[in-house]
Design a protein around this motif. Structure first.
Motif, PDB file in Angstrom:
ATOM      1  N   SER A  78       0.828  -1.196   0.000  1.00  0.00           N
ATOM      2  CA  SER A  78       0.000   0.000   0.000  1.00  0.00           C
ATOM      3  C   SER A  78       0.865   1.248   0.000  1.00  0.00           C
ATOM      4  CB  SER A  78      -0.915   0.017   1.238  1.00  0.00           C
ATOM      5  OG  SER A  78      -1.730  -1.134   1.307  1.00  0.00           O
ATOM      6  N   LEU A  79       0.280   2.340  -0.498  1.00  0.00           N
ATOM      7  CA  LEU A  79       0.948   3.638  -0.544  1.00  0.00           C
ATOM      8  C   LEU A  79      -0.010   4.701  -0.034  1.00  0.00           C
ATOM      9  CD1 LEU A  79       2.344   3.483  -4.205  1.00  0.00           C
ATOM     10  CD2 LEU A  79       3.583   2.857  -2.124  1.00  0.00           C
ATOM     11  N   ALA A  80       0.563   5.743   0.578  1.00  0.00           N
ATOM     12  CA  ALA A  80      -0.249   6.869   1.020  1.00  0.00           C
ATOM     13  C   ALA A  80       0.509   8.166   0.796  1.00  0.00           C
ATOM     14  CB  ALA A  80      -0.621   6.725   2.492  1.00  0.00           C
ATOM     15  N   LEU A  81      -0.218   9.189   0.374  1.00  0.00           N
ATOM     16  CA  LEU A  81       0.336  10.522   0.186  1.00  0.00           C
ATOM     17  C   LEU A  81      -0.229  11.428   1.262  1.00  0.00           C
ATOM     18  CD1 LEU A  81       1.909  12.589  -1.561  1.00  0.00           C
ATOM     19  CD2 LEU A  81      -0.208  12.902  -2.871  1.00  0.00           C
ATOM     20  N   LYS A  82       0.654  12.033   2.036  1.00  0.00           N
ATOM     21  CA  LYS A  82       0.211  12.953   3.075  1.00  0.00           C
ATOM     22  C   LYS A  82       0.065  14.370   2.515  1.00  0.00           C
ATOM     23  CE  LYS A  82       1.358  10.889   7.495  1.00  0.00           C
ATOM     24  NZ  LYS A  82       1.802  11.237   8.869  1.00  0.00           N
ATOM     25  N   THR A  83      -0.645  15.209   3.269  1.00  0.00           N
ATOM     26  CA  THR A  83      -0.896  16.569   2.808  1.00  0.00           C
ATOM     27  C   THR A  83       0.385  17.405   2.738  1.00  0.00           C
ATOM     28  OG1 THR A  83      -1.454  17.177   5.095  1.00  0.00           O
ATOM     29  CG2 THR A  83      -3.285  16.610   3.636  1.00  0.00           C
ATOM     30  N   ASP A  84       1.436  16.974   3.427  1.00  0.00           N
ATOM     31  CA  ASP A  84       2.710  17.694   3.350  1.00  0.00           C
ATOM     32  C   ASP A  84       3.572  17.256   2.174  1.00  0.00           C
ATOM     33  OD1 ASP A  84       3.632  15.208   4.126  1.00  0.00           O
ATOM     34  OD2 ASP A  84       4.538  15.877   6.006  1.00  0.00           O
ATOM     35  N   GLY A  85       3.030  16.365   1.308  1.00  0.00           N
ATOM     36  CA  GLY A  85       3.747  15.898   0.129  1.00  0.00           C
ATOM     37  C   GLY A  85       4.638  14.706   0.360  1.00  0.00           C
ATOM     38  N   SER A  86       4.638  14.156   1.570  1.00  0.00           N
ATOM     39  CA  SER A  86       5.457  12.971   1.833  1.00  0.00           C
ATOM     40  C   SER A  86       4.711  11.705   1.406  1.00  0.00           C
ATOM     41  CB  SER A  86       5.839  12.884   3.312  1.00  0.00           C
ATOM     42  OG  SER A  86       4.685  12.800   4.137  1.00  0.00           O
ATOM     43  N   LEU A  87       5.466  10.744   0.863  1.00  0.00           N
ATOM     44  CA  LEU A  87       4.904   9.485   0.392  1.00  0.00           C
ATOM     45  C   LEU A  87       5.332   8.363   1.331  1.00  0.00           C
ATOM     46  CD1 LEU A  87       3.325   8.115  -1.973  1.00  0.00           C
ATOM     47  CD2 LEU A  87       5.544   7.577  -2.956  1.00  0.00           C
ATOM     48  N   TRP A  88       4.376   7.553   1.728  1.00  0.00           N
ATOM     49  CA  TRP A  88       4.602   6.470   2.682  1.00  0.00           C
ATOM     50  C   TRP A  88       4.206   5.146   2.053  1.00  0.00           C
ATOM     51  CZ3 TRP A  88       5.905   7.676   8.017  1.00  0.00           C
ATOM     52  CH2 TRP A  88       6.070   9.046   8.243  1.00  0.00           C
ATOM     53  N   ALA A  89       4.894   4.053   2.460  1.00  0.00           N
ATOM     54  CA  ALA A  89       4.638   2.734   1.886  1.00  0.00           C
ATOM     55  C   ALA A  89       4.715   1.665   2.963  1.00  0.00           C
ATOM     56  CB  ALA A  89       5.642   2.436   0.779  1.00  0.00           C
ATOM     57  N   TRP A  90       4.005   0.548   2.748  1.00  0.00           N
ATOM     58  CA  TRP A  90       4.051  -0.578   3.687  1.00  0.00           C
ATOM     59  C   TRP A  90       3.501  -1.833   3.023  1.00  0.00           C
ATOM     60  CZ3 TRP A  90       0.846   3.586   3.857  1.00  0.00           C
ATOM     61  CH2 TRP A  90      -0.524   3.349   3.791  1.00  0.00           C
ATOM     62  N   GLY A  91       3.825  -2.982   3.634  1.00  0.00           N
ATOM     63  CA  GLY A  91       3.374  -4.268   3.122  1.00  0.00           C
ATOM     64  C   GLY A  91       4.492  -5.062   2.489  1.00  0.00           C
ATOM     65  N   ALA A  92       4.159  -5.887   1.493  1.00  0.00           N
ATOM     66  CA  ALA A  92       5.134  -6.762   0.834  1.00  0.00           C
ATOM     67  C   ALA A  92       6.201  -5.941   0.136  1.00  0.00           C
ATOM     68  CB  ALA A  92       4.424  -7.671  -0.155  1.00  0.00           C
ATOM     69  N   ASN A  93       7.441  -6.456   0.153  1.00  0.00           N
ATOM     70  CA  ASN A  93       8.559  -5.708  -0.426  1.00  0.00           C
ATOM     71  C   ASN A  93       9.598  -6.617  -1.060  1.00  0.00           C
ATOM     72  OD1 ASN A  93       9.848  -3.261  -1.017  1.00  0.00           O
ATOM     73  ND2 ASN A  93      11.084  -3.321   0.851  1.00  0.00           N
ATOM     74  N   SER A  94       9.222  -7.841  -1.385  1.00  0.00           N
ATOM     75  CA  SER A  94      10.196  -8.804  -1.909  1.00  0.00           C
ATOM     76  C   SER A  94      10.788  -8.373  -3.239  1.00  0.00           C
ATOM     77  CB  SER A  94       9.551 -10.180  -2.057  1.00  0.00           C
ATOM     78  OG  SER A  94       8.452 -10.124  -2.960  1.00  0.00           O
ATOM     79  N   LEU A  95      10.079  -7.504  -3.977  1.00  0.00           N
ATOM     80  CA  LEU A  95      10.549  -7.039  -5.279  1.00  0.00           C
ATOM     81  C   LEU A  95      10.901  -5.554  -5.258  1.00  0.00           C
ATOM     82  CD1 LEU A  95       7.954  -8.987  -7.438  1.00  0.00           C
ATOM     83  CD2 LEU A  95      10.344  -9.592  -7.047  1.00  0.00           C
ATOM     84  N   GLY A  96      10.980  -4.997  -4.057  1.00  0.00           N
ATOM     85  CA  GLY A  96      11.323  -3.585  -3.928  1.00  0.00           C
ATOM     86  C   GLY A  96      10.166  -2.640  -4.124  1.00  0.00           C
TER      87      GLY A  96
END
Length: 255
Positions: A78-96
């Motif tokens: 999953s991905l999320a964009l915050k109101t300050d322009g920062s991008l966040w990610a979480w979950g599976a990451n086996s392929l980067g």
């Protein structure tokens, strides 16, 4: 994954939330942003895709982040964009696909980028748009879905294009709409989902249309709305997803 507190499938809509401004669906999980910027997630969390620091499935929405403006769901990340322009990610990451420079999965959100204005999640790759129109991509690249001219996975964001206004990600292909109205596609093309008239994969963006105002991507098909309101579709059509009265795939956009 319906978020109604049960595991009962539904053949009609059921209300689960109110005051929602944006939403996204992964393979078996969902995300919603409230009018006050709270990010809620629910459904499958076998690889931490809900972001609540666990791998427990949730049949009801759980708050994960605040001050969020948009979210996207991949197959298991999953991905999320915050109101300050920062991008966040979480979950599976086996392929980067989280873009943090590793292949370590994360059960809670980690910040990846700043200065962002848009995002999209493919099956196992991710796209983001900077506020100045640069398209970044990372994750799986077996079919060239990152668009950087290679088929090598990238664990960190790589720049692909500039002057981009909007983006979309299919399972293993990507689309970008430039400010001049041109639509570009790259990645897997087995079913004609790049709309270029062929079936060869492309590892670099290729222009397929002009005069486009909006775009979207299904798993293996694409959609575009032209500036004069026509809907164009292409790609896999085995279940009639192109809506043109047939079940034949189309490697070029059809109205």
């Amino acid at each position: 994954q319906l978020g109604d507190g049960t595991t009962t499938s539904r053949t009609q809509p059921v209300a689960i939330l109110s005051s929602i401004t944006q939403l996204a669906a992964g393979a078996n999980h969902a995300l919603a942003v409230t009018s006050t910027g709270r990010l809620l997630t629910w459904g499958l969390s076998d690889q931490g895709q809900l972001g609540d620091n666990s791998t427990s499935n949730r049949p009801t929405p759980t708050e994960v982040l605040t001050t969020v403006s948009a979210a996207a769901g991949g197959a298991h990340h999953s991905l999320a964009l915050k109101t300050d322009g920062s991008l966040w990610a979480w979950g599976a990451n086996s392929l980067g696909q989280l873009g943090d420079g590793t292949t370590t999965s994360h059960l809670a959100p980690v910040q990846i980028l700043t200065g962002m204005g848009g995002l999209a999640a493919g099956g196992t790759h991710s796209l983001a748009l900077t506020t100045d129109g640069r398209l970044l991509a990372w994750g799986a690249n077996t079919y060239g879905q990152l668009g950087n001219g290679t088929t090598t996975n990238s664990h960190s964001p790589v720049q692909v294009m500039s002057n981009v206004a909007a983006l979309a990600a299919g399972s293993e292909h990507s689309l970008a709409l430039r400010h001049d109205g041109t639509l570009w596609a790259w990645g897997r093309n087995q079913y004609g989902q790049l709309g270029d008239g062929g079936s060869a994969n492309r590892s670099s963006p290729y222009q397929i249309l002009s005069g486009v105002a909006a775009l979207a991507a299904g798993a293996n098909h694409g959609l575009a709305i032209t500036t004069d309101g026509r809907l164009r579709v292409w790609g896999l059509n085995s279940a009639g997803q192109l809506g043109n009265g047939t079940t034949a795939n189309s490697a070029t956009p059809v109205e």
